[in-house]
Design a protein around this motif. Structure first.
Motif, PDB file in Angstrom:
ATOM      1  N   CYS A 124       0.828  -1.212   0.000  1.00 31.14           N
ATOM      2  CA  CYS A 124       0.000   0.000   0.000  1.00 31.14           C
ATOM      3  C   CYS A 124       0.859   1.257   0.000  1.00 31.14           C
ATOM      4  N   ARG A 178       2.870   1.821  -3.143  1.00 28.29           N
ATOM      5  CA  ARG A 178       2.015   2.301  -4.235  1.00 28.29           C
ATOM      6  C   ARG A 178       1.610   3.751  -4.035  1.00 28.29           C
ATOM      7  N   ARG A 232       4.398   5.955  -4.918  1.00 30.19           N
ATOM      8  CA  ARG A 232       4.713   5.991  -6.343  1.00 30.19           C
ATOM      9  C   ARG A 232       4.002   7.165  -7.008  1.00 30.19           C
ATOM     10  N   ARG A 280      11.374   1.559  -5.863  1.00 30.33           N
ATOM     11  CA  ARG A 280      10.643   1.299  -7.109  1.00 30.33           C
ATOM     12  C   ARG A 280      10.840  -0.158  -7.538  1.00 30.33           C
ATOM     13  N   LEU A 282       8.783  -2.297  -5.318  1.00 31.99           N
ATOM     14  CA  LEU A 282       7.379  -2.201  -5.685  1.00 31.99           C
ATOM     15  C   LEU A 282       7.057  -3.111  -6.864  1.00 31.99           C
ATOM     16  N   ASN A 293       4.434  -6.018  -6.717  1.00 31.48           N
ATOM     17  CA  ASN A 293       3.292  -6.054  -7.623  1.00 31.48           C
ATOM     18  C   ASN A 293       3.199  -7.405  -8.319  1.00 31.48           C
ATOM     19  N   ASP A 342      -6.256  -1.307  -6.034  1.00 29.33           N
ATOM     20  CA  ASP A 342      -6.229  -0.796  -7.404  1.00 29.33           C
ATOM     21  C   ASP A 342      -6.439   0.709  -7.426  1.00 29.33           C
ATOM     22  N   SER A 369      -3.270   2.478  -7.020  1.00 30.48           N
ATOM     23  CA  SER A 369      -2.404   2.465  -8.199  1.00 30.48           C
ATOM     24  C   SER A 369      -2.836   3.489  -9.236  1.00 30.48           C
TER      25      SER A 369
END
Lengths: 110, 110
Positions: free
Chosen positions: A12, A15, A18, A80, A83, A87, B98, B101
């Motif tokens: 979480c 993300r 990001r 990154r 991640l 993912n 989601d 993201s």
DNA sequence: GCTGACTACTATGCTTTCCGTAGTACGTCA
DNA sequence: TGACGTACTACGGAAAGCATAGTAGTCAGC
């Protein structure tokens, strides 16, 4: 249901970051707005500390319009990469769980 | 990554049993074939015991072609209800993750 | 009729993570 | 000054997964 969140917080936060840098208190508020992922400070801050200790996020201080200065977190290159790994694993979990639900197209229970 | 499985085993087993009754040893083997959900006996049996204690699954004894008799598990009515709840929550988690993201359709990072 | 292999399950203790509760401290505004 | 929102810290507990090890039943082959 709280157990389902185990290990998910890291994903979480990665993300969330990001999408741009953020600080603990704001992250908590954003997660609170998602019913299935709603968590409190005592969950978020330890995870942030963990991510920082492992070099997945960077921290810088920034003044707050009201209150003590913020610790603003942003994703590092390692973060990154992490991640991406995360993912991939998450998608694998979803796929495998889906494969249980639909074992083979020959069986259909009424 | 093992932490990501926390709380997922219950959902796994309920879904597996929705497709028909099964016993511990076979369940372990089936889960082993799914890389992201691969677990061992010491994970599966306690979960089965838990599900049984809470009335989500029924048990019956059945002879084995080789070895001690099997404890065959099947979903109860309560178990099916529980599975529905669990599926709903799981889907909510996926949806919320989601939504992190893809915060808004205006941002697209290369 | 004993050994080994496969089957099926049990027991114990450790680790990690989330989370409830509480507390500290900074700054602004009235 | 004191109330309020902000930002973070500290501590302890609970629950689930998992490694490791162990028990026990059944059959095949020699």
């Amino acid at each position: 249901m709280t157990q389902l969140r185990k290990g998910l917080m890291e994903l979480c936060l990665l993300r969330l970051l990001r999408g741009g840098e953020s600080y603990g208190y704001e992250i908590v508020r954003r997660l609170r707005s998602l019913p299935a992922l709603a968590v409190s400070e005592s969950t978020v801050y330890p995870v942030l500390a963990r991510l920082r200790a492992e070099g997945f996020v960077r921290v810088r201080e920034a003044p707050s319009p009201a209150g003590p200065p913020r610790r603003v977190f942003s994703l590092s290159a390692r973060g990154r990469a992490r991640l991406a790994e995360y993912n991939a694993h998450w998608n694998a979990v979803i796929a495998d769980l889906d494969s249980i639900s639909h074992p083979s197209p020959k069986e259909s229970d009424p």
